[in-house]
Design an enzyme around this catalytic site. Sequence first.
Site, PDB file in Angstrom:
ATOM      1  N   HIS A 179       8.474   7.102   9.012  1.00 26.28           N
ATOM      2  CA  HIS A 179       9.180   7.276   7.736  1.00 26.28           C
ATOM      3  C   HIS A 179      10.642   7.600   8.040  1.00 26.28           C
ATOM      4  O   HIS A 179      10.965   8.101   9.116  1.00 26.28           O
ATOM      5  CB  HIS A 179       8.533   8.385   6.902  1.00 26.28           C
ATOM      6  CG  HIS A 179       7.299   7.933   6.192  1.00 26.28           C
ATOM      7  ND1 HIS A 179       7.226   7.798   4.832  1.00 26.28           N
ATOM      8  CD2 HIS A 179       6.086   7.558   6.669  1.00 26.28           C
ATOM      9  CE1 HIS A 179       6.023   7.371   4.493  1.00 26.28           C
ATOM     10  NE2 HIS A 179       5.306   7.221   5.587  1.00 26.28           N
ATOM     11  N   ARG A 190       0.839  -1.210   0.000  1.00 22.16           N
ATOM     12  CA  ARG A 190       0.000   0.000   0.000  1.00 22.16           C
ATOM     13  C   ARG A 190       0.874   1.261   0.000  1.00 22.16           C
ATOM     14  O   ARG A 190       1.029   1.930  -1.015  1.00 22.16           O
ATOM     15  CB  ARG A 190      -0.941  -0.017   1.217  1.00 22.16           C
ATOM     16  CG  ARG A 190      -2.160   0.884   1.060  1.00 22.16           C
ATOM     17  CD  ARG A 190      -1.956   2.320   1.474  1.00 22.16           C
ATOM     18  NE  ARG A 190      -1.478   2.466   2.854  1.00 22.16           N
ATOM     19  CZ  ARG A 190      -1.017   3.611   3.344  1.00 22.16           C
ATOM     20  NH1 ARG A 190      -0.956   4.691   2.593  1.00 22.16           N
ATOM     21  NH2 ARG A 190      -0.577   3.663   4.595  1.00 22.16           N
ATOM     22  N   CYS A 193       6.692  10.594   0.432  1.00 17.89           N
ATOM     23  CA  CYS A 193       5.603  11.429   0.903  1.00 17.89           C
ATOM     24  C   CYS A 193       5.392  12.543  -0.113  1.00 17.89           C
ATOM     25  O   CYS A 193       6.326  13.258  -0.449  1.00 17.89           O
ATOM     26  CB  CYS A 193       5.927  12.004   2.275  1.00 17.89           C
ATOM     27  SG  CYS A 193       4.682  13.174   2.809  1.00 17.89           S
TER      28      CYS A 193
END
Lengths: 313, 313
Positions: free
Chosen positions: B209, B13, B240
Amino acid sequence: MTQHVRLCEVGPRDGLQMAKGMMPTADKVRWVRQLAEAGLHEIEVGSFVSPKLVPQMADTGIVLHQALEVEGLTVCALACNLRGAMAAYEAGAHVLAFPISVSETHSHANVGKGTDAQIAMMAAIVEWVRQQPRPMRIDAAVATAFGCSLEGVVPAARVASVAQAVVRTGVDEIALADTVGYAHPAQVRDVVRATQDAIGAKLTKLHLHDTMGLGLANALAGLTEGIRSFDSCLGGLGGCPFAPGASGNIVTEDLVFMLESMGYHTGIDLSRLLAARALLAQALPEDPLRSGVAAAGIPKTFQERRERVRSGC
Amino acid sequence: MTQHVRLCEVGPRDGLQMAKGMMPTADKVRWVRQLAEAGLHEIEVGSFVSPKLVPQMADTGIVLHQALEVEGLTVCALACNLRGAMAAYEAGAHVLAFPISVSETHSHANVGKGTDAQIAMMAAIVEWVRQQPRPMRIDAAVATAFGCSLEGVVPAARVASVAQAVVRTGVDEIALADTVGYAHPAQVRDVVRATQDAIGAKLTKLHLHDTMGLGLANALAGLTEGIRSFDSCLGGLGGCPFAPGASGNIVTEDLVFMLESMGYHTGIDLSRLLAARALLAQALPEDPLRSGVAAAGIPKTFQERRERVRSGC
């Protein structure tokens, strides 16, 4: 516990010695100046080793001479034997870094003699240096302290015992080096504690590699145990001849970002530090530079935090 | 404190949605199987969002259907509204992941409505799901919990307050997400503590992250505060949209290496995990995969440690 963290930039030595390209001497000198201007007050500028074995370090004497002119800079040089240590002293180094590997096999591969013989060499160097008119700080780096690509596991008790023997030679400071980058945070905690139990505050520094991506996590584990001094390398340059594919030292830019964000004081200006990458990238086009902060840019939150700290909020 | 750490692989995902290339559906299914066979028992296989906005996720229904056939696998899917949550339920997802951004600006950019409106949406989803015949776990991801590229600093008290409001909707678990990768370890400690004070054990997970290179250091800080569940992504894929140049999620391979080295149990076979990179690299030749362990290889010390653990030494 002090909130000041001392960083020693080892790029000009540990970074460049493994680089594919050769950085011209004039660029090295300009780079050292830029690093110092960014606030790095301690820089390992090179090593006095055989230029046949490490041609990238052949100009260490010239670079060191120029680095001594940078006001306020503590100039370090590495040597692996008495002859190299004498050369470092004669060149005017403020600090001598001397590796002593806990792993017998690595010690033989790295300096051509075993651990005990290298400790005896350290003793001879300390004796010689202390007889000279000028003081020179002597830092021993206890290498392969977190594992060895040749011997595998290195027990914490063995590290502590070697560190104790090294302290007896009269050195000023001891660093523990994760030479091949095998350390993990629980091990950093255990080995640092065992070494602190053995030699107390003589253990000052960690020299970490980012081989497995755990470099900053290991630095954090060291901080938690009270370590307030680290080696690091701009762009994470470097590597290890005994770990193919391994990346280099922990990245100075990201380490500074982490430390300053956490409220530690490094005295380093992150923007100026990032600007010092340009010269490195230009001089070594084939050597990839790492750094999350450099890739993503300094985030808004970092500036805001510093402004809040300044305004006392 | 349990020594088991639960990892949720979000590569299919969070990794693939930001990839340059499109992974073919059949490859996604094979990849999910390989990840499960390596010991990843929880995988976020896709998201039920507009295929116009995220074309890489258009085949989530098919991938999810196939993933349900993998024995013992907990299959998660992300949705951002009631319609998507219904689709996830109808498709048979075991877990729904639902993002609620603490930053109003990011919330509007990400899901087209503010934080409170998204919490109200969560409440409607929980109500609808609880009326269905089949149970579905509902995990809310409190996004931009460690800073926002649009709003800057996000105060810990605000995160805790949003988490509290989300818990009141009746969700099963709460994750804190460092959506843009601005977190540092001291902040992870502070925000996790503030959230634990507000919602206790409902806070189960961190979604980190590696933008600034601090991903694993932040994971370590979370572990220290008792967090025993993490999202991660094979090869550190992802990124991102609001942080150009930023790298992706924390790297599953390196996280597993760190956790297993430290004595935590993940149930994951590191060698098989590394083998699952091949399919990803082949399907997405333009997307660079990260991982220190993959680049350097699993070190000798890791094997030895596992053997020592097995033999009870």
